[in-house]
Write a protein that holds these residues in place. Structure first.
Motif, mmCIF file in Angstrom:
data_model
loop_
_atom_site.group_PDB
_atom_site.id
_atom_site.type_symbol
_atom_site.label_atom_id
_atom_site.label_comp_id
_atom_site.label_asym_id
_atom_site.label_seq_id
_atom_site.Cartn_x
_atom_site.Cartn_y
_atom_site.Cartn_z
ATOM 1 N N VAL A 141 0.839 -1.204 0.000
ATOM 2 C CA VAL A 141 0.000 0.000 0.000
ATOM 3 C C VAL A 141 0.874 1.254 0.000
ATOM 4 O O VAL A 141 0.598 2.220 -0.719
ATOM 5 C CB VAL A 141 -0.979 -0.014 1.196
ATOM 6 C CG1 VAL A 141 -1.655 1.327 1.373
ATOM 7 C CG2 VAL A 141 -2.007 -1.114 1.002
ATOM 8 N N THR A 142 1.934 1.250 0.778
ATOM 9 C CA THR A 142 2.848 2.389 0.803
ATOM 10 C C THR A 142 3.478 2.612 -0.565
ATOM 11 O O THR A 142 3.572 3.749 -1.041
ATOM 12 C CB THR A 142 3.945 2.163 1.861
ATOM 13 O OG1 THR A 142 3.324 1.938 3.125
ATOM 14 C CG2 THR A 142 4.876 3.349 1.963
ATOM 15 N N PHE A 143 3.902 1.551 -1.205
ATOM 16 C CA PHE A 143 4.475 1.644 -2.548
ATOM 17 C C PHE A 143 3.431 2.180 -3.533
ATOM 18 O O PHE A 143 3.713 3.077 -4.331
ATOM 19 C CB PHE A 143 4.977 0.265 -2.992
ATOM 20 C CG PHE A 143 5.545 0.252 -4.379
ATOM 21 C CD1 PHE A 143 6.801 0.765 -4.632
ATOM 22 C CD2 PHE A 143 4.827 -0.273 -5.432
ATOM 23 C CE1 PHE A 143 7.339 0.757 -5.911
ATOM 24 C CE2 PHE A 143 5.340 -0.291 -6.714
ATOM 25 C CZ PHE A 143 6.601 0.227 -6.954
ATOM 26 N N GLY A 144 2.222 1.675 -3.462
ATOM 27 C CA GLY A 144 1.161 2.134 -4.357
ATOM 28 C C GLY A 144 0.823 3.598 -4.152
ATOM 29 O O GLY A 144 0.618 4.341 -5.118
ATOM 30 N N ILE B 96 -1.338 -2.696 -4.398
ATOM 31 C CA ILE B 96 -0.487 -1.693 -5.042
ATOM 32 C C ILE B 96 -1.284 -0.913 -6.074
ATOM 33 O O ILE B 96 -1.268 0.321 -6.101
ATOM 34 C CB ILE B 96 0.753 -2.353 -5.686
ATOM 35 C CG1 ILE B 96 1.710 -2.860 -4.617
ATOM 36 C CG2 ILE B 96 1.470 -1.373 -6.609
ATOM 37 C CD1 ILE B 96 2.851 -3.686 -5.167
ATOM 38 N N VAL B 97 -1.976 -1.604 -6.938
ATOM 39 C CA VAL B 97 -2.738 -0.949 -8.006
ATOM 40 C C VAL B 97 -3.848 -0.088 -7.411
ATOM 41 O O VAL B 97 -4.033 1.078 -7.809
ATOM 42 C CB VAL B 97 -3.311 -1.997 -8.983
ATOM 43 C CG1 VAL B 97 -4.235 -1.353 -9.992
ATOM 44 C CG2 VAL B 97 -2.179 -2.725 -9.686
ATOM 45 N N PHE B 98 -4.594 -0.622 -6.453
ATOM 46 C CA PHE B 98 -5.685 0.128 -5.842
ATOM 47 C C PHE B 98 -5.171 1.386 -5.149
ATOM 48 O O PHE B 98 -5.731 2.479 -5.311
ATOM 49 C CB PHE B 98 -6.441 -0.760 -4.846
ATOM 50 C CG PHE B 98 -7.577 -0.073 -4.171
ATOM 51 C CD1 PHE B 98 -8.762 0.176 -4.856
ATOM 52 C CD2 PHE B 98 -7.469 0.351 -2.859
ATOM 53 C CE1 PHE B 98 -9.815 0.825 -4.239
ATOM 54 C CE2 PHE B 98 -8.520 1.003 -2.233
ATOM 55 C CZ PHE B 98 -9.689 1.245 -2.923
ATOM 56 N N ALA C 20 2.037 -13.002 -4.026
ATOM 57 C CA ALA C 20 0.627 -13.218 -3.734
ATOM 58 C C ALA C 20 -0.195 -12.174 -4.486
ATOM 59 O O ALA C 20 0.292 -11.104 -4.816
ATOM 60 C CB ALA C 20 0.375 -13.120 -2.235
ATOM 61 N N THR C 21 -1.425 -12.503 -4.729
ATOM 62 C CA THR C 21 -2.298 -11.625 -5.496
ATOM 63 C C THR C 21 -2.740 -10.410 -4.688
ATOM 64 O O THR C 21 -2.859 -9.315 -5.236
ATOM 65 C CB THR C 21 -3.539 -12.406 -5.952
ATOM 66 O OG1 THR C 21 -3.112 -13.589 -6.628
ATOM 67 C CG2 THR C 21 -4.388 -11.591 -6.886
ATOM 68 N N ILE C 22 -2.986 -10.564 -3.409
ATOM 69 C CA ILE C 22 -3.520 -9.473 -2.585
ATOM 70 C C ILE C 22 -2.571 -8.271 -2.550
ATOM 71 O O ILE C 22 -3.013 -7.145 -2.787
ATOM 72 C CB ILE C 22 -3.850 -9.969 -1.156
ATOM 73 C CG1 ILE C 22 -4.888 -11.086 -1.191
ATOM 74 C CG2 ILE C 22 -4.300 -8.819 -0.267
ATOM 75 C CD1 ILE C 22 -6.253 -10.656 -1.697
ATOM 76 N N PRO C 23 -1.266 -8.429 -2.272
ATOM 77 C CA PRO C 23 -0.388 -7.255 -2.304
ATOM 78 C C PRO C 23 -0.309 -6.610 -3.688
ATOM 79 O O PRO C 23 -0.249 -5.384 -3.795
ATOM 80 C CB PRO C 23 0.973 -7.803 -1.874
ATOM 81 C CG PRO C 23 0.671 -9.013 -1.093
ATOM 82 C CD PRO C 23 -0.563 -9.596 -1.732
ATOM 83 N N VAL D 142 -4.136 4.091 -7.723
ATOM 84 C CA VAL D 142 -5.285 4.774 -8.337
ATOM 85 C C VAL D 142 -5.906 5.762 -7.356
ATOM 86 O O VAL D 142 -6.221 6.903 -7.713
ATOM 87 C CB VAL D 142 -6.322 3.742 -8.828
ATOM 88 C CG1 VAL D 142 -7.620 4.404 -9.221
ATOM 89 C CG2 VAL D 142 -5.753 2.950 -9.991
ATOM 90 N N VAL D 143 -6.068 5.352 -6.110
ATOM 91 C CA VAL D 143 -6.651 6.233 -5.093
ATOM 92 C C VAL D 143 -5.748 7.442 -4.855
ATOM 93 O O VAL D 143 -6.223 8.583 -4.801
ATOM 94 C CB VAL D 143 -6.899 5.455 -3.781
ATOM 95 C CG1 VAL D 143 -7.227 6.393 -2.631
ATOM 96 C CG2 VAL D 143 -8.014 4.447 -3.982
ATOM 97 N N ALA D 144 -4.451 7.218 -4.733
ATOM 98 C CA ALA D 144 -3.524 8.332 -4.498
ATOM 99 C C ALA D 144 -3.514 9.296 -5.671
ATOM 100 O O ALA D 144 -3.490 10.513 -5.476
ATOM 101 C CB ALA D 144 -2.114 7.805 -4.241
ATOM 102 N N GLN D 145 -3.550 8.773 -6.897
ATOM 103 C CA GLN D 145 -3.554 9.665 -8.052
ATOM 104 C C GLN D 145 -4.799 10.542 -8.052
ATOM 105 O O GLN D 145 -4.729 11.737 -8.334
ATOM 106 C CB GLN D 145 -3.468 8.884 -9.353
ATOM 107 C CG GLN D 145 -3.427 9.807 -10.557
ATOM 108 C CD GLN D 145 -3.285 9.065 -11.869
ATOM 109 O OE1 GLN D 145 -3.151 7.847 -11.885
ATOM 110 N NE2 GLN D 145 -3.304 9.790 -12.954
#
Length: 109
Positions: free
Chosen positions: A8-11, A59-61, A52-55, A64-67
C-alpha cells in the motif's frame, strides 16, 4: 501483514508521482517511467518469491486512489477549478482530465 503495508505504501507513492506527472497536463516520459516502476512492483509482488495476489492488487488500488486524491491538490488554482472544493476538484480531475488539458492555463504550468 507487513507485505500488505509495504504494498500500500508503494502504491500510494507511485500514485502520488503519477498525479504530479499527469495533472493538469500529462508529461509523457515521467508517466512512462512511473508506469514501468508500477509494473515491476506489481509483477514482483504477484510473481516474485512468495508472491501473492492481494499485495499486487493493493499496489494498483492504492496507486489509483492516491492519483485521484493528489489530483485534487494539483488542480488548486486551475481556471476551471476556481471556486470548487477539494472533492469537486478530485471529481473534476477524474472525470474531466482531458478538458483540463485544453485550457490555456494548463499549457503554462
Amino acid at each position: 501483514m507487513l507485505a500488505l503495508v509495504l504494498a500500500v505504501t508503494f502504491g500510494l507513492s507511485v500514485g502520488t508521482l503519477q498525479a504530479y506527472a499527469y495533472l493538469p497536463r500529462p508529461q509523457r516520459l515521467p508517466s512512462v517511467a512511473i508506469a514501468v516502476v508500477l509494473g515491476v512492483g506489481v509483477g514482483y509482488a504477484g510473481w516474485g518469491p512468495g508472491g501473492a495476489t492481494i499485495p499486487a492488487m493493493a499496489i494498483v488500488f492504492a496507486a489509483v486512489v492516491a492519483q485521484a486524491l493528489v489530483g485534487g491538490l494539483r488542480l488548486t488554482g486551475h481556471p476551471l477549478a476556481t471556486g470548487l472544493g477539494y472533492w469537486a476538484r478530485v471529481w473534476l480531475g477524474v472525470t474531466r482530465a482531458s478538458s483540463l488539458r485544453r485550457t490555456p492555463a494548463a499549457a503554462e504550468r
